[in-house]
Design an enzyme around this catalytic site. Sequence first.
Site: not given
Ligand SMILES: O=C(COP(=O)(O)O)[C@H](O)[C@H](O)COP(=O)(O)O
Ligand SMILES: [Mg+2]
Length: 414
Positions: A178-179, A268, A309, A360-361
């Site tokens: 994750d970021e 990311h 989301k 997918l998280g």
């Molecule tokens: O952790 C997740 C998704 O987790 P989950 O699948 O549980 O929502 C990413 O950091 C987001 O995608 C970032 O957003 P974007 O891709 O729009 O930059």
């Molecule tokens: Mg994330």
Amino acid sequence: MGITYEDFLDLDYEPTSEDLVCTFRIDPATGMSTEAAASRVASESSNGTWAALQTGADFTDMGATTFAIDGDSIQVAYPTGLFEPGNMPQVLSCIAGNIMGMKAVDSIRLMDCEWPESVVSSYPGPLYGSSVREEVFGVSDRPITATVPKPKVGLSTAAHAQVGYDAWVGGVDLLKDDENLTDQAFNPFADRLTESLSLRDDAEDETGEKKSYLINVTADTQTMLDRVDEVAAQGGEYVMVDIITAGWAGLQTVRERTEKHGLAIHAHRAMHAAFDRLPTHGVSMRVLAQISRLCGVDQLHTGTAGLGKLANEDTVGINDWLRRDLYGANDVLPVASGGLHPGLLPDLLDATGTNVCIQLGGGIHGHPDGTKAGAVALRSAIDAYVEGTSITEAADETPELAVALDKWGTETPR
Ligand SMILES: O=C(COP(=O)(O)O)[C@H](O)[C@H](O)COP(=O)(O)O
Ligand SMILES: [Mg+2]
């Protein structure tokens, strides 16, 4: 005499193939005409200032020209000599620098850029782009898939790697950090790299498929380079960089180093919304994506076409730009991520096409039967789409998918 603001407005000017053309949306300050504000945009972002100058005639004219005004939209042409080749921070200090805060406009947004070949060719572009699917995984007919373990931080190294293993054997291609996971005490970078790649090898043996890991190397630039070297030494194929928070200079330096090792870059975009969320101010995601391609990321988060989301801009338009011909530069593989689950995939893939990465998280680790079942559900939804089978038919064959559809349906989460 000297340069005045009027010198930066010429509605008869026709941009040449040597100009970088930027489209801005501006809201002039109260009492200021659009023309006056537009000339100040061209001035402050190139070689002008607030005062008429007396510095003499001995200078190269690097002035930009506002050549089109259409309602609140203006277009500015910049001579390429204004830009240092291959220096993205310098480009942004021009086209998205002081002008973002000047009083002449109440708000200003850099919407789009047309990049001339002379600028594009001074950047490396992606090493692989979407060919990373074929190069790393040997697949070209389906989206590749990724998963980010949740909770996003706090899992121990062993637990994090185990989640990766469960997802890999369930059919996911990529484990992703994750970021905000980098090198914290609960899950140190070095341990995570070694343990995850070891379980990756096990998952490859078990499935007979290639698996890989998007480990987050984001840090100060020197630390990122050390981490890139370590990933290569231990047999990784990718690094992940939080490109906005790390900064373009850091990304450019990482891109040089990854090329030496043949590693791909997963970008990311955390914090992008500080620039692009307000529709009338900042820098659009479209431009951030353009810059990312020039600087050479292979995969970039571009949103979920309104199905996930997070607030989105124009996912489909951005993806089209990332795939369009750009003087021979490689394309970028769009990553759809953020609030996705299997029931959303048919609509998502209709919008994005299949030359994408689907991440997918929660949509995997929130599956009632756990991570592996969640991964099976994702993979069967992807395979069904590619085969032209409906998701409900696929769910008849794959109970894990039926459970996921039962839980989440086809609803967009908030
Ligand atoms: O952790 C997740 C998704 O987790 P989950 O699948 O549980 O929502 C990413 O950091 C987001 O995608 C970032 O957003 P974007 O891709 O729009 O930059
Ligand atoms: Mg994330």
